[in-house]
Design a protein around this motif. Structure first.
Motif, PDB file in Angstrom:
ATOM      1  N   PHE A 332       4.461  -7.848   8.820  1.00  0.00           N
ATOM      2  CA  PHE A 332       4.883  -8.758   9.880  1.00  0.00           C
ATOM      3  C   PHE A 332       4.302  -8.381  11.246  1.00  0.00           C
ATOM      4  CE2 PHE A 332       8.213  -8.419   6.646  1.00  0.00           C
ATOM      5  CZ  PHE A 332       8.296  -9.734   6.215  1.00  0.00           C
ATOM      6  N   MET A 333       4.168  -7.079  11.487  1.00  0.00           N
ATOM      7  CA  MET A 333       3.764  -6.643  12.818  1.00  0.00           C
ATOM      8  C   MET A 333       2.267  -6.791  13.060  1.00  0.00           C
ATOM      9  SD  MET A 333       6.398  -5.937  14.503  1.00  0.00           S
ATOM     10  CE  MET A 333       5.463  -5.341  15.913  1.00  0.00           C
ATOM     11  N   ARG A 334       1.444  -6.648  12.031  1.00  0.00           N
ATOM     12  CA  ARG A 334      -0.004  -6.729  12.258  1.00  0.00           C
ATOM     13  C   ARG A 334      -0.431  -8.120  12.718  1.00  0.00           C
ATOM     14  NH1 ARG A 334      -4.640  -3.682   8.919  1.00  0.00           N
ATOM     15  NH2 ARG A 334      -3.051  -2.078   9.172  1.00  0.00           N
ATOM     16  N   SER A 385       4.941   2.550  12.266  1.00  0.00           N
ATOM     17  CA  SER A 385       4.353   1.327  11.712  1.00  0.00           C
ATOM     18  C   SER A 385       4.035   0.312  12.801  1.00  0.00           C
ATOM     19  CB  SER A 385       5.298   0.714  10.679  1.00  0.00           C
ATOM     20  OG  SER A 385       6.549   0.406  11.264  1.00  0.00           O
ATOM     21  N   VAL A 386       4.871   0.256  13.860  1.00  0.00           N
ATOM     22  CA  VAL A 386       4.582  -0.667  14.968  1.00  0.00           C
ATOM     23  C   VAL A 386       3.282  -0.282  15.657  1.00  0.00           C
ATOM     24  CG1 VAL A 386       5.368  -1.447  17.222  1.00  0.00           C
ATOM     25  CG2 VAL A 386       6.991  -1.288  15.338  1.00  0.00           C
ATOM     26  N   SER A 387       3.128   1.005  15.970  1.00  0.00           N
ATOM     27  CA  SER A 387       1.890   1.458  16.615  1.00  0.00           C
ATOM     28  C   SER A 387       0.701   1.354  15.671  1.00  0.00           C
ATOM     29  CB  SER A 387       2.064   2.894  17.094  1.00  0.00           C
ATOM     30  OG  SER A 387       2.369   3.756  16.020  1.00  0.00           O
ATOM     31  N   MET A 388       0.925   1.616  14.387  1.00  0.00           N
ATOM     32  CA  MET A 388      -0.149   1.497  13.399  1.00  0.00           C
ATOM     33  C   MET A 388      -0.646   0.052  13.301  1.00  0.00           C
ATOM     34  SD  MET A 388       0.095   2.364   9.337  1.00  0.00           S
ATOM     35  CE  MET A 388      -1.298   2.136   8.236  1.00  0.00           C
ATOM     36  N   SER A 389       0.269  -0.910  13.409  1.00  0.00           N
ATOM     37  CA  SER A 389      -0.112  -2.323  13.370  1.00  0.00           C
ATOM     38  C   SER A 389      -1.008  -2.674  14.549  1.00  0.00           C
ATOM     39  CB  SER A 389       1.140  -3.205  13.380  1.00  0.00           C
ATOM     40  OG  SER A 389       1.959  -2.935  12.274  1.00  0.00           O
ATOM     41  N   GLY A 390      -0.673  -2.148  15.721  1.00  0.00           N
ATOM     42  CA  GLY A 390      -1.510  -2.399  16.890  1.00  0.00           C
ATOM     43  C   GLY A 390      -2.892  -1.809  16.742  1.00  0.00           C
ATOM     44  N   ILE A 391      -2.972  -0.603  16.188  1.00  0.00           N
ATOM     45  CA  ILE A 391      -4.284   0.031  15.987  1.00  0.00           C
ATOM     46  C   ILE A 391      -5.106  -0.756  14.977  1.00  0.00           C
ATOM     47  CG2 ILE A 391      -5.423   2.108  15.127  1.00  0.00           C
ATOM     48  CD1 ILE A 391      -3.032   3.718  16.198  1.00  0.00           C
ATOM     49  N   GLY A 392      -4.475  -1.129  13.854  1.00  0.00           N
ATOM     50  CA  GLY A 392      -5.201  -1.869  12.824  1.00  0.00           C
ATOM     51  C   GLY A 392      -5.684  -3.230  13.290  1.00  0.00           C
ATOM     52  N   ALA A 393      -4.888  -3.904  14.132  1.00  0.00           N
ATOM     53  CA  ALA A 393      -5.267  -5.233  14.602  1.00  0.00           C
ATOM     54  C   ALA A 393      -6.355  -5.194  15.668  1.00  0.00           C
ATOM     55  CB  ALA A 393      -4.038  -5.962  15.145  1.00  0.00           C
TER      56      ALA A 393
END
Length: 510
Positions: A332-334, A385-393
């Motif tokens: 959801f976050m990505r 996971s929130v920060s990981m989503s930002g990095i991946g996106a």
């Protein structure tokens, strides 16, 4: 006399049209970027191909997330240290990133369908062979090298084929396809823990080999797009003007037939590894160094979180659930992070948004040091996971911002090669530190150090570079024309509807 000349011209014109159209079909079968349209694009079978790509991404990119579940069992089986055991997931993840240039060569030579199916075959054979491994070094070759390289082929060729099946909805297709990574990150650890409890790691690896063979089925679905015949006027223009390249650049001048091996090697390096861009473009240089340093700490929690939790009294099933929580939040976050970064307020400032996400990711690792209680670890997974989503996106979107699109493919090749080196050496080095000290908490100390230092280096360096460029432009009065190395938005969409689709690019995702 005039009649014979006209007949000759008509014959030559038909011959040119026929040869040009044969070239278009040959390019399509080989995986190259082509001109023309197809009825299959953006509808019908294209959505079946998209579903296959989602499955491929879940099977390949999501697979390394489950290796931490087997970490302790592999240690006991082979009497290996933390450093020796961590080489296995490090090799697999590094090959998943570093195989991009080789995958690009296969796509250009044999096409996307063949490359995806070859990758699925290699992945399956690697995992089946690993179930018979008698030493940890054999596991490096089978599950590490063979499976990692096969996963790279399937994943990157699967992403490439979307460029042929989707034109108007290409952004939507890529966003939907990336959800496969999060789905795989959610399901693989849970399935792995269940099979490990029921059958042991050898039988589990054998089953995984059969599961990864499904990439061959997905590859078979990705049939080449049959393009409609271009109009005679369009073919004639392509023939006379030298077939304008799909990325907007003009055709390369004809090379002399006799060339030395050194010249050929240099030309291949420039095509797939942009060393010249790294030398000239300061923004690309800073960003590549920052991300290369960052990933040394980024992959550590995904490998060591499960053994860290189990050694501090958390049940094995609950420990595997921690990785699944990270994957579930990413689903959801990505997409939300991608939509947020696309707002006009962040135009030209995505690098700072990326640095903020990296900084948050690094600071979140300190939560594990405070306590190893399950509830605390769940809180850690939520923030991580929130920060990981930002990095991946953002990681590849920022790369598109700092590099011109006609060199993006080669810049991405060098980018993934360099980050794969630190992915390879990071976990074993930290594993050696754990072996010497006996403290798993040093994993999260090290991860925080790498992430925070990378965030500060990248953000402050771009800030200084932007200020330096403004000072240079002020006396010259060239505010309307940015300097050569200024961080600016590089347009990635074609300016006209009739422009050709983008060039083949191999893309990886963190």
């Amino acid at each position: 006399m005039r009649g014979s000349c006209c007949e000759t011209r008509k014959t030559n014109s038909r011959g040119c049209r026929r040869s040009a159209w044969q070239k278009v079909k040959a390019d399509m079968s080989g995986g190259g970027a082509v001109h023309g349209t197809s009825k299959a694009q953006d509808r019908g079978w294209a959505w079946i191909v998209l579903a296959a790509t989602v499955l491929v991404q879940g099977l390949t990119l999501g697979f390394p997330s489950c290796i931490g579940v087997f970490f302790t069992d592999l240690q006991h089986e082979f009497q290996a240290t933390n450093s020796e055991t961590s080489w296995f997931p490090s090799i697999m993840t590094a090959l998943l990133h570093a195989g991009g240039p080789l995958c690009s060569v296969l796509v250009e030579r044999f096409g996307c369908r063949f490359t995806v199916m070859l990758g699925g075959l290699l992945s399956g054979v690697g995992m089946v062979s690993s179930s018979f491994s008698k030493s940890i070094s054999q596991l490096y070759i089978t599950a590490g090298f063979i499976t990692g390289l096969g996963s790279c082929f399937s994943f990157q060729a699967g992403v490439t084929v979307l460029g042929y099946y989707f034109v108007r909805r290409q952004a939507l297709a890529n966003a939907v396809a990336s959800s496969g990574v999060s789905i795989g990150l959610t399901l693989w650890p849970l399935i792995s823990q269940y099979l490990l409890d029921e059958m042991g790691w050898r039988n589990t690896f054998l089953i995984f080999g059969g599961v990864l063979l499904n990439c061959c089925v997905c590859g078979a679905i990705m049939r080449p797009v049959q393009l409609e015949s271009p109009s005679p006027r369009q073919v004639s223009r392509e023939t006379t003007e030298g077939a304008q390249l799909s990325n907007g650049a003009g055709p390369h001048p004809a090379e002399p037939p006799q060339q030395g091996k050194f010249a050929t090697c240099c030309r291949m390096l420039q095509k797939y590894l942009a060393f010249d861009v790294f030398y000239k473009n300061k923004g690309y240089q800073i960003y590549t160094i920052g991300v290369t340093w960052m990933v040394m700490g980024f992959v550590l929690p995904l490998i060591y979180l499960v053994p860290y939790a189990t050694r501090n009294g958390v049940e094995e099933r609950k420990a595997a659930l921690l990785i699944s929580i990270i994957g579930f939040i990413n689903i959801f976050m990505r997409p939300m992070a991608g939509l947020l970064s696309g707002l006009n307020i962040f135009a030209g400032r995505r690098i700072y948004l990326f640095s903020l996400a990296v900084l948050l990711n690094g600071l979140s690792n300190l939560i594990c040091i405070i306590s190893a209680d399950f509830s605390v670890l769940v809180l850690y997974c939520l923030i991580y996971s929130v920060s990981m989503s930002g990095i991946g996106a953002l990681v590849f979107q920022v790369l598109m911002d700092v590099v011109e699109m006609d060199r993006f493919s080669s810049a991405l090749g060098l980018f993934t090669i360099l980050e794969s080196i630190t992915i390879l050496i990071g976990p074993p080095l930290i594993g050696l530190l754990v072996d010497l000290t006996g403290q798993f908490s040093y994993v999260f100390y090290a991860s925080s150090f790498f992430m925070v230092s990378a965030a500060l280096f990248t953000g402050l360096s771009f800030c200084a570079l932007e200020r330096k460029n403004k000072l240079k432009e002020a006396p010259k009065g060239t505010a309307d024309s940015p300097s050569k190395y200024q961080y600016t938005e590089v347009p990635s969409k074609p300016e006209a509807e009739g422009q050709a689709p983008p060039a083949v690019m191999y893309i990886t995702s963190i």
